[in-house]
Design an enzyme around this catalytic site. Structure first.
Site, PDB file in Angstrom:
ATOM      1  N   LYS A  63       1.148  -1.203  -0.074  1.00  0.00           N
ATOM      2  CA  LYS A  63       1.008  -0.935  -1.510  1.00  0.00           C
ATOM      3  C   LYS A  63      -0.434  -0.970  -2.018  1.00  0.00           C
ATOM      4  CE  LYS A  63       5.447  -2.775  -3.083  1.00  0.00           C
ATOM      5  NZ  LYS A  63       6.003  -3.557  -4.196  1.00  0.00           N
ATOM      6  N   ASP A 115       7.079  -0.919 -10.791  1.00  0.00           N
ATOM      7  CA  ASP A 115       7.656  -2.272 -10.876  1.00  0.00           C
ATOM      8  C   ASP A 115       7.675  -2.802 -12.307  1.00  0.00           C
ATOM      9  OD1 ASP A 115       8.296  -2.540  -8.196  1.00  0.00           O
ATOM     10  OD2 ASP A 115       6.336  -3.345  -7.662  1.00  0.00           O
TER      11      ASP A 115
END
Ligand code: ATR
Length: 287
Positions: free
Chosen positions: A71, A108
């Protein structure tokens, strides 16, 4: 599932990737919507991430998700990073533009916001300070969502205080004050709070328990745990027993998948009871 010459492709890159629940979720949606598409796990070593990402357009992929350990690394590889993902410091969704360039997003914070909206629609950001435990990638997304919701005070508490200071600096915003407190102050920090969020790995299966005394937490406060294995952590069980409303971690996982699906496959999707049940089955029967 029927694979045809026109099957649209997306997937998730991670190392390891077999634990990921994203294939179960996206393939549930593909089937539900009757879309000719497939979402596959892509085990990619970190040193191969650039090659793998650059190969996606040539292979006809619409995009992919990224999980541990890719990520952060992806930020320096892809062509465009949306500002929110840059602030959070992590990309979990890649969308391939028609010219083959790679755009990175972080969904997220969206997932956290949407699970709150779905589970506790009457939660008011002005109901009191939010206490956030942890300072990793998940904490960054949660804090970004709380800032976006205009929570006035965020009390950030992490075992490694310096990491919390870094997070507070990276996300500093005039509308929300981020107060960094030492890990040993976590019980006291609950006074007057309207929301408590655990973003640490404590309480996850095979990890140590989160030790926290909820005595000072107002009974109107909402308690969120982003851990989803187990679904009901000891924190949520204790909070429920005291009478708090609680939010488990599965909703954030499911909602964060929506923007990617919608971009790759062109159809809006919802988080339904059936989806939760389908993904829960995979949690209970890993691999
Ligand atoms: P993620 O990106 O999923 O948030 P992470 O970056 O590994 O994962 O973050 C894990 C979080 O759990 C961190 O806040 C970590 O605290 P440190 O920054 O001090 O490492 C926290 N954590 C993990 N084990 C812990 C423990 N035994 N006690 C307290 N906090 C712990």
């Amino acid at each position: 599932m029927k694979i045809t010459g026109r099957t649209r492709l997306a997937g998730i890159m991670g190392w390891p990737v077999a634990h990921s629940r994203s294939p179960a979720m996206h393939n549930f949606w593909l089937e539900e919507q009757g879309i000719d598409g497939a979402y596959v796990p892509l085990p990619v070593r970190p040193e191969q991430l650039e090659h793998a990402l650059r190969a996606l357009p040539a292979l006809g992929f619409r995009g992919c998700n990224l999980t541990i350990p890719h990520k952060q690394l992806a930020l320096s590889i892809i062509d465009r990073v949306e500002p929110l993902a840059r602030r959070i410091g992590a990309v979990n969704t890649i969308i391939i533009a028609p010219d083959g360039s790679l755009e990175g997003r972080n969904t997220d914070a969206f997932g956290f916001r949407e699970t709150l909206r779905e589970t506790v629609p009457d939660w008011k950001p002005a109901s009191g300070p939010a206490v956030v435990l942890g300072a990793g990638g998940a904490a960054r997304a949660v804090v970004a969502a709380l800032i976006e919701a205009r929570v006035r005070e965020i009390r950030l508490i992490n075992r490694t205080e310096a990491r919390a200071e870094l997070l507070a600096r990276a996300l500093a915003n005039p509308s929300s004050r981020i107060t960094v407190l030492p890990w040993s102050d976590r019980d006291r920090a609950l006074a007057e709070a309207g929301l408590l969020v655990n973003t640490t790995s404590l309480g996850m299966a095979e990890e140590p328990a989160l030790e926290i005394d909820l005595a000072l937490l107002s009974l109107s406060a909402i308690v969120v745990d982003i851990v989803y294995v187990p679904l009901e952590t000891a924190l949520l069980a204790a909070a429920r027993q005291r009478g708090h409303r609680v939010v488990d971690g599965l909703g954030m996982l499911l909602h964060q998948g929506r923007p990617g699906f919608e971009a790759w496959f062109g159809a809006p999707v919802r988080v339904t009871r059936e989806l939760r049940a389908a993904v829960l089955t995979t949690l209970n029967n890993p691999h």
